[in-house]
Design an enzyme around this catalytic site. Structure first.
Site, PDB file in Angstrom:
ATOM      1  N   GLN A   1      37.259  50.680  53.566  1.00  0.00           N
ATOM      2  CA  GLN A   1      36.531  51.472  54.552  1.00  0.00           C
ATOM      3  C   GLN A   1      35.942  52.709  53.885  1.00  0.00           C
ATOM      4  O   GLN A   1      36.501  53.218  52.914  1.00  0.00           O
ATOM      5  CB  GLN A   1      37.445  51.850  55.711  1.00  0.00           C
TER       6      GLN A   1
ATOM      7  N   ALA B   1      46.304  46.623  50.427  1.00  0.00           N
ATOM      8  CA  ALA B   1      47.313  47.336  49.647  1.00  0.00           C
ATOM      9  C   ALA B   1      48.694  46.734  49.863  1.00  0.00           C
ATOM     10  O   ALA B   1      49.490  46.624  48.927  1.00  0.00           O
ATOM     11  CB  ALA B   1      47.310  48.810  50.023  1.00  0.00           C
TER      12      ALA B   1
ATOM     13  N   SER C   1      45.909  46.562  54.716  1.00  0.00           N
ATOM     14  CA  SER C   1      46.394  45.185  54.600  1.00  0.00           C
ATOM     15  C   SER C   1      46.232  44.670  53.174  1.00  0.00           C
ATOM     16  O   SER C   1      47.066  43.924  52.674  1.00  0.00           O
ATOM     17  CB  SER C   1      45.685  44.268  55.596  1.00  0.00           C
TER      18      SER C   1
ATOM     19  N   ASP D   1      28.820  60.873  45.757  1.00  0.00           N
ATOM     20  CA  ASP D   1      28.183  62.174  45.935  1.00  0.00           C
ATOM     21  C   ASP D   1      26.935  62.105  46.808  1.00  0.00           C
ATOM     22  O   ASP D   1      26.285  61.058  46.917  1.00  0.00           O
ATOM     23  CB  ASP D   1      27.780  62.761  44.575  1.00  0.00           C
TER      24      ASP D   1
ATOM     25  N   THR E   1      30.488  49.975  43.439  1.00  0.00           N
ATOM     26  CA  THR E   1      31.333  49.229  42.514  1.00  0.00           C
ATOM     27  C   THR E   1      32.783  49.631  42.738  1.00  0.00           C
ATOM     28  O   THR E   1      33.105  50.814  42.822  1.00  0.00           O
ATOM     29  CB  THR E   1      30.912  49.474  41.055  1.00  0.00           C
ATOM     30  N   LEU E   2      33.645  48.626  42.842  1.00  0.00           N
ATOM     31  CA  LEU E   2      35.077  48.820  43.081  1.00  0.00           C
ATOM     32  C   LEU E   2      35.853  48.411  41.838  1.00  0.00           C
ATOM     33  O   LEU E   2      35.473  47.470  41.145  1.00  0.00           O
ATOM     34  CB  LEU E   2      35.532  47.953  44.259  1.00  0.00           C
ATOM     35  N   GLU E   3      36.940  49.098  41.562  1.00  0.00           N
ATOM     36  CA  GLU E   3      37.830  48.769  40.455  1.00  0.00           C
ATOM     37  C   GLU E   3      39.107  48.212  41.059  1.00  0.00           C
ATOM     38  O   GLU E   3      39.926  48.966  41.571  1.00  0.00           O
ATOM     39  CB  GLU E   3      38.135  50.013  39.616  1.00  0.00           C
TER      40      GLU E   3
END
Length: 180
Positions: free
Chosen positions: A148, A104, A102, A117, A126-128
């Site tokens: 998710q 995207a 949703s 890892d 952390t998200l970009e």
């Protein structure tokens, strides 16, 4: 490597591998994660197109902000954000972040650095994030489901190769820029 499904994901939550997690956020083969309340935004510079040396692990000029109610991501804007959930991956579990469909479909993009890892621990992810739209901002709200996590079981990684030993981003409880 095998993909973990619902029952195994419930066990991971019980073991504290990811948390806090609402049981309703556990899906058939993933766990939904929420957006945290801090972001890093690019700071304007007087000199246009200042180079950021990736090889030297330079950080782009930036400002860390706390989101109180929401943040409107401008068209084309890039930010760093983080999940509310903290991860404590053992040496036989790795994970991958996927943006919610949703998000995207509204024009939100997550860059490709989404792999976690084995041994990564004590940290939020952390998200970009980038707004791909040309004419509209995207409203981001702390606590909203942003993506998710998919978990995989692998054979045990030797301690000297575990992210617990060699990783730079362990024990980070907020959004992080690049580290030396």
């Amino acid at each position: 490597m095998s993909l973990l499904s619902y029952t195994e994901l419930c066990e991971l939550v019980e073991q504290g591998v990811i948390g806090p997690v609402d049981p309703k956020a556990i899906n058939a083969a993933s766990i939904d994660v929420r957006l945290g309340d801090e972001i890093v935004t690019e700071q304007y510079c007087d000199h246009r197109y200042r180079p950021v040396d990736i090889h030297k692990r330079e950080v782009f000029p930036s400002t860390k902000l706390k989101i109180l109610s929401h943040y409107d991501l401008a068209p084309g804007e890039f930010i760093l954000a983080h999940t509310m959930e903290t991860f404590n991956l053992p040496d036989n579990i790795c994970a991958e972040f996927k943006l919610k469909s949703s998000g995207a479909r509204t024009g939100l993009e997550n860059a490709l650095a989404t792999w976690c890892d084995c041994g990564w621990h004590g940290s939020t992810l952390t998200l970009e994030l980038k707004n791909l739209l040309r004419y509209n901002s995207l409203r981001l709200t702390p606590g909203m489901y942003i993506g998710q996590m998919i978990f995989y079981r692998v054979t045990d990684v030797p301690k000297e190769r575990s992210y617990a030993t060699v990783g730079r981003y362990n024990n980070d409880q907020s959004v992080q820029t690049v580290k030396l």
